[in-house]
Enzyme design. Structure first.
Site, PDB file in Angstrom:
ATOM      1  N   LYS A  12      48.021  31.028  65.362  1.00  0.00           N
ATOM      2  CA  LYS A  12      46.964  30.059  65.075  1.00  0.00           C
ATOM      3  C   LYS A  12      46.268  30.345  63.739  1.00  0.00           C
ATOM      4  O   LYS A  12      46.425  31.427  63.162  1.00  0.00           O
ATOM      5  CB  LYS A  12      45.946  30.070  66.222  1.00  0.00           C
ATOM      6  CG  LYS A  12      46.496  29.540  67.563  1.00  0.00           C
ATOM      7  CD  LYS A  12      45.383  29.496  68.605  1.00  0.00           C
ATOM      8  CE  LYS A  12      45.844  28.911  69.920  1.00  0.00           C
ATOM      9  NZ  LYS A  12      44.714  28.852  70.905  1.00  0.00           N
ATOM     10  N   TYR A  52      47.833  18.848  71.971  1.00  0.00           N
ATOM     11  CA  TYR A  52      46.944  19.347  73.027  1.00  0.00           C
ATOM     12  C   TYR A  52      46.509  18.240  73.989  1.00  0.00           C
ATOM     13  O   TYR A  52      45.474  18.366  74.640  1.00  0.00           O
ATOM     14  CB  TYR A  52      45.716  20.011  72.411  1.00  0.00           C
ATOM     15  CG  TYR A  52      45.874  21.497  72.124  1.00  0.00           C
ATOM     16  CD1 TYR A  52      46.369  22.383  73.088  1.00  0.00           C
ATOM     17  CD2 TYR A  52      45.481  22.032  70.899  1.00  0.00           C
ATOM     18  CE1 TYR A  52      46.480  23.745  72.835  1.00  0.00           C
ATOM     19  CE2 TYR A  52      45.598  23.406  70.633  1.00  0.00           C
ATOM     20  CZ  TYR A  52      46.093  24.253  71.617  1.00  0.00           C
ATOM     21  OH  TYR A  52      46.198  25.592  71.368  1.00  0.00           O
ATOM     22  N   ASN A 115      41.741  32.636  69.327  1.00  0.00           N
ATOM     23  CA  ASN A 115      42.437  33.683  70.092  1.00  0.00           C
ATOM     24  C   ASN A 115      43.847  33.954  69.581  1.00  0.00           C
ATOM     25  O   ASN A 115      44.701  34.443  70.304  1.00  0.00           O
ATOM     26  CB  ASN A 115      42.396  33.363  71.590  1.00  0.00           C
ATOM     27  CG  ASN A 115      43.028  32.020  71.906  1.00  0.00           C
ATOM     28  OD1 ASN A 115      43.636  31.390  71.045  1.00  0.00           O
ATOM     29  ND2 ASN A 115      42.891  31.589  73.149  1.00  0.00           N
ATOM     30  N   HIS A 118      49.187  30.824  70.599  1.00  0.00           N
ATOM     31  CA  HIS A 118      49.444  29.869  71.680  1.00  0.00           C
ATOM     32  C   HIS A 118      50.794  30.202  72.295  1.00  0.00           C
ATOM     33  O   HIS A 118      51.697  30.646  71.588  1.00  0.00           O
ATOM     34  CB  HIS A 118      49.495  28.432  71.133  1.00  0.00           C
ATOM     35  CG  HIS A 118      50.074  27.449  72.126  1.00  0.00           C
ATOM     36  ND1 HIS A 118      49.311  26.832  73.078  1.00  0.00           N
ATOM     37  CD2 HIS A 118      51.364  27.037  72.328  1.00  0.00           C
ATOM     38  CE1 HIS A 118      50.102  26.058  73.829  1.00  0.00           C
ATOM     39  NE2 HIS A 118      51.346  26.173  73.395  1.00  0.00           N
ATOM     40  N   GLU A 129      56.810  20.982  73.958  1.00  0.00           N
ATOM     41  CA  GLU A 129      56.203  21.594  72.767  1.00  0.00           C
ATOM     42  C   GLU A 129      57.259  21.963  71.723  1.00  0.00           C
ATOM     43  O   GLU A 129      57.018  21.814  70.521  1.00  0.00           O
ATOM     44  CB  GLU A 129      55.394  22.830  73.186  1.00  0.00           C
ATOM     45  CG  GLU A 129      54.164  22.453  74.008  1.00  0.00           C
ATOM     46  CD  GLU A 129      53.356  23.644  74.500  1.00  0.00           C
ATOM     47  OE1 GLU A 129      52.338  23.420  75.179  1.00  0.00           O
ATOM     48  OE2 GLU A 129      53.734  24.805  74.203  1.00  0.00           O
TER      49      GLU A 129
HETATM   50  N1  UDP Z   1      39.803  26.947  74.697  1.00  0.00           N
HETATM   51  C1  UDP Z   1      38.513  26.907  74.231  1.00  0.00           C
HETATM   52  N2  UDP Z   1      37.487  26.970  75.148  1.00  0.00           N
HETATM   53  C2  UDP Z   1      37.713  27.102  76.482  1.00  0.00           C
HETATM   54  C3  UDP Z   1      39.036  27.155  76.938  1.00  0.00           C
HETATM   55  C4  UDP Z   1      40.071  27.073  76.031  1.00  0.00           C
HETATM   56  O1  UDP Z   1      38.284  26.795  73.038  1.00  0.00           O
HETATM   57  O2  UDP Z   1      36.751  27.171  77.257  1.00  0.00           O
HETATM   58  C5  UDP Z   1      40.917  26.864  73.728  1.00  0.00           C
HETATM   59  C6  UDP Z   1      41.603  28.208  73.549  1.00  0.00           C
HETATM   60  O3  UDP Z   1      41.829  28.412  72.162  1.00  0.00           O
HETATM   61  C7  UDP Z   1      42.888  28.053  74.302  1.00  0.00           C
HETATM   62  C8  UDP Z   1      43.164  26.561  74.171  1.00  0.00           C
HETATM   63  O4  UDP Z   1      41.886  25.945  74.190  1.00  0.00           O
HETATM   64  O5  UDP Z   1      43.910  28.862  73.748  1.00  0.00           O
HETATM   65  C9  UDP Z   1      44.004  25.965  75.266  1.00  0.00           C
HETATM   66  O6  UDP Z   1      43.413  26.286  76.519  1.00  0.00           O
HETATM   67  P1  UDP Z   1      44.281  26.843  77.716  1.00  0.00           P
HETATM   68  O7  UDP Z   1      43.444  26.836  78.924  1.00  0.00           O
HETATM   69  O8  UDP Z   1      45.586  26.092  77.773  1.00  0.00           O
HETATM   70  O9  UDP Z   1      44.530  28.371  77.308  1.00  0.00           O
HETATM   71  P2  UDP Z   1      45.867  29.125  76.861  1.00  0.00           P
HETATM   72  O10 UDP Z   1      47.021  28.458  77.548  1.00  0.00           O
HETATM   73  O11 UDP Z   1      45.949  29.010  75.364  1.00  0.00           O
HETATM   74  O12 UDP Z   1      45.666  30.548  77.297  1.00  0.00           O
HETATM   75 MG    MG Z   2      47.609  26.507  77.676  1.00  0.00          MG
END
Ligand code: UDP
Ligand code: MG
Length: 136
Positions: A12, A52, A115, A118, A129
């Site tokens: 990212k 997304y 974070n 992805h 994807e």
């Molecule tokens: N995210 C965020 N706030 C939240 C939850 C998720 O900004 O409260 C962002 C975070 O960067 C995450 C992305 O949205 O990686 C997608 O969320 P997901 O729950 O799919 O998490 P991931 O699969 O990336 O662990």
């Molecule tokens: Mg996810």
């Protein structure tokens, strides 16, 4: 039994910006992932919104799409036995504060939104994807 899979990984903007691209790739290689396709791109906001789309009803959707389109990202197809789950384990929890020691998000993540990586979360999403970035 063999379950060779491909999954989509993204380095990212926060990680690309801090020049962590090679370091993160080397972690995948060390963990026996093959990087079968890769490219560096910068998404338009509209494209991030499509990528997304599963999160479109979430309160963080708009910020998430702004963020993913805020700078260059590195997209990769990772191949390994059980690649989808194995990559999720190596990434660690969504919130770096909750991620286990030794995971990419624990080591490099700044916050729940920044974070660093992805990873696809299911075979269906992995296919969608991968096609999103690599279908010609
Ligand atoms: N995210 C965020 N706030 C939240 C939850 C998720 O900004 O409260 C962002 C975070 O960067 C995450 C992305 O949205 O990686 C997608 O969320 P997901 O729950 O799919 O998490 P991931 O699969 O990336 O662990
Ligand atoms: Mg996810």
């Amino acid at each position: 039994m063999s379950n060779m899979e491909e999954t989509l990984s993204i380095i990212k903007p926060d990680a690309v910006e801090r020049n962590l691209e090679e370091k993160i790739k080397s972690i995948f290689i060390k963990n026996n992932f093959q990087i079968t396709r890769q490219k560096k791109v910068k998404l338009e906001k509209k494209e991030a919104e499509i990528f997304y789309k599963v999160h479109e009803t979430k309160p963080f959707y708009n910020e998430l799409c702004n963020y993913l389109s805020s700078g260059p990202i590195v997209v990769m197809v990772l191949k390994k036995q059980n690649a989808i789950l194995e990559n999720r384990k190596l990434m660690g929890a969504t919130d770096p504060l909750e991620a286990e020691v030794g995971t990419i998000r624990k080591e490099f993540g700044i916050s729940i939104d920044k974070n660093s990586v992805h990873g696809s979360d299911s075979p269906e999403n992995a296919k969608t994807e991968i096609d999103f970035f690599f279908k010609n």
